[in-house]
Design a protein around this motif. Structure first.
Motif, short mmCIF file in Angstrom:
data_model
loop_
_atom_site.label_atom_id
_atom_site.label_comp_id
_atom_site.label_asym_id
_atom_site.label_seq_id
_atom_site.Cartn_x
_atom_site.Cartn_y
_atom_site.Cartn_z
N GLY A 38 -24.03 -38.84 -65.32
CA GLY A 38 -23.01 -39.81 -66.06
C GLY A 38 -22.12 -40.54 -65.30
N LEU A 39 -21.37 -40.13 -64.56
CA LEU A 39 -20.75 -40.72 -63.64
C LEU A 39 -21.05 -41.96 -62.69
CD1 LEU A 39 -17.57 -40.39 -63.13
CD2 LEU A 39 -17.99 -38.80 -61.36
N PHE A 40 -22.46 -41.37 -62.04
CA PHE A 40 -23.33 -42.22 -61.40
C PHE A 40 -23.61 -43.51 -62.17
CE2 PHE A 40 -27.67 -43.76 -60.37
CZ PHE A 40 -27.10 -44.31 -59.08
N HIS A 62 -20.96 -41.90 -70.81
CA HIS A 62 -19.76 -41.20 -71.71
C HIS A 62 -20.38 -39.93 -72.13
CE1 HIS A 62 -16.71 -44.58 -71.81
NE2 HIS A 62 -16.81 -44.09 -70.59
N MET A 63 -21.66 -39.91 -72.78
CA MET A 63 -22.22 -38.87 -73.45
C MET A 63 -22.82 -37.93 -72.46
SD MET A 63 -25.91 -39.07 -75.56
CE MET A 63 -25.08 -39.83 -77.05
N LEU A 64 -23.29 -38.40 -71.29
CA LEU A 64 -23.88 -37.58 -70.25
C LEU A 64 -22.61 -36.63 -69.63
CD1 LEU A 64 -26.48 -39.61 -68.61
CD2 LEU A 64 -26.83 -37.79 -70.07
N ILE A 65 -21.54 -37.57 -69.42
CA ILE A 65 -20.39 -36.85 -69.00
C ILE A 65 -19.87 -35.77 -69.81
CG2 ILE A 65 -17.87 -37.28 -68.28
CD1 ILE A 65 -18.82 -40.08 -67.34
N THR A 66 -19.71 -36.08 -70.95
CA THR A 66 -19.27 -35.07 -71.96
C THR A 66 -20.14 -33.78 -72.01
OG1 THR A 66 -18.11 -36.93 -73.17
CG2 THR A 66 -18.37 -34.75 -74.33
#
Length: 359
Positions: A38-40, A62-66
């Motif tokens: 997600g950050l990448f 943002h969904m992947l980071i969360t």
């Protein structure tokens, strides 16, 4: 009838708990992977934010980071539960927690699946965002002296050089906009004035492209002005010349770039979802097997584990009845006269009548 019923011995339960403890720690690592992906993706989108009109696509990273952060927390707790499940007395501490934990993990696993599918379904939204963003960036390419737009020329030039593309859909897109600022036009020249007057909107249009559209594979010096005028150049035919300018549009180049990233991330997230689903299934078997051991009262006895205690239809019906009963508990009667007694319920005080008693 239970769904997926399996009988476990004491040794098999202990082995299952140990394996799930290890898998939960591996799931913590997968959570870190989700966070990193997600950050990448967020960084990659932010790199080209100048040529994207709609920044709402940031909800995917943002969904992947969360989800990655939640995965680390949930699987860390799951590892602790599975580690204590080897001992029946320690499992008692988690008896009231493990079922809500499984329910939360189920919804979390569903969110991971949604994240994977979103990576594949965002292409249309990304395509429109790139088209509008590139169109605006080209329109403001000349505004190098205007605050908020002065960086667009550099961004477009670097984009066309890096991705070996030109224009939005192709190099001819530059023919329809004025990409040279009026500050650099000689207004005393009759040629410039005539060209400005010939356009309805008073724009200086020409069959030329910025230098960043020039192909590095061209064997001759780049022809970026009067591109369609064969007589203006020696031994030149713009219809057959393929190496002079980049032929591919930047819209397609960026779309292919981000689509490749999204599909790769989506595949990784899908594999993580399958792994999380496997861990969730194992934890459900461990929970039901340990609870049945407590009901039997013998820690060394065999016990049954299952995914659903009843059939799918019976489970759905039972849950529906629970929800319906909860709705009845919170139902409010809107009748304003609910607490006012009716006429038949009112007590009318009776008069006391004295009857003379004969002496």
């Amino acid at each position: 009838m239970a769904v997926g019923k399996v009988t476990f011995t004491k040794a098999e339960r202990d082995k299952l708990a140990q394996v799930l403890w290890l898998l939960n720690w591996i799931s913590v690592v997968t959570g870190v992977i989700l966070f990193s992906l997600g950050l990448f993706l967020k960084v990659e989108i932010q790199k080209r934010r100048e040529v994207m009109s709609d920044q709402d696509i940031l909800y995917v990273p943002h969904m992947l980071i969360t989800t990655g952060l939640v995965a680390c927390c949930i699987n860390f707790l799951g590892g602790k539960i599975c580690y204590d499940s080897v001992d029946t007395t320690k499992f008692l501490r988690w008896k009231l927690v493990i079922l809500p934990y499984i329910v939360c993990t189920f919804f979390f696993t569903f969110c991971v699946l949604v994240g994977a599918l979103t990576c594949y379904s965002i292409r249309n939204q990304l395509e429109e965002s790139l088209f509008l963003g590139l169109r605006n960036a080209m329109r403001y390419y000349k505004d190098t002296d205007m605050a908020g737009r002065c960086f667009l020329k550099r961004s477009m030039d670097l984009l066309q050089i890096q991705f070996q593309c030109c224009g939005n859909g192709g190099y001819r897109d530059w023919f329809h906009i004025q990409w040279i600022s009026n500050r650099y036009l000689d207004m005393t020249s009759s040629t410039v004035v005539d060209r400005l007057r010939s356009n309805v909107k008073g724009k200086y249009l020409m069959d030329g492209v910025p230098f960043s559209c020039c192909s590095t594979f061209s064997p001759r010096p780049c022809i970026q002005l009067q591109v369609t005028n064969n007589s203006a150049h020696f031994n030149y035919n713009h219809q057959t010349e393929q190496l002079n300018l980049w032929r591919r549009g930047c819209h397609q180049a960026l779309l292919d770039h981000y689509t490749g990233i999204m599909q790769s991330i989506g595949l990784i997230v899908l594999v993580i979802w399958l792994f999380e689903l496997l861990v969730l299934t194992g934890v459900r078997y461990l929970q039901t097997a340990m609870e049945n051991v407590l009901l039997l009262g013998d820690p060394d006895s065999e016990s049954d584990g299952w995914i659903l205690e009843n059939s799918l239809a019976e489970t759905a019906r039972s849950n529906f009845n629970i929800i319906k009963n909860l709705g009845k508990c919170y139902q409010v009667d809107d009748d304003p006269n609910i607490n006012i007694p009716t006429a038949t319920e009112r007590e009318v005080p009776s008069r006391q009548v004295q009857i003379p008693v004969a002496s």
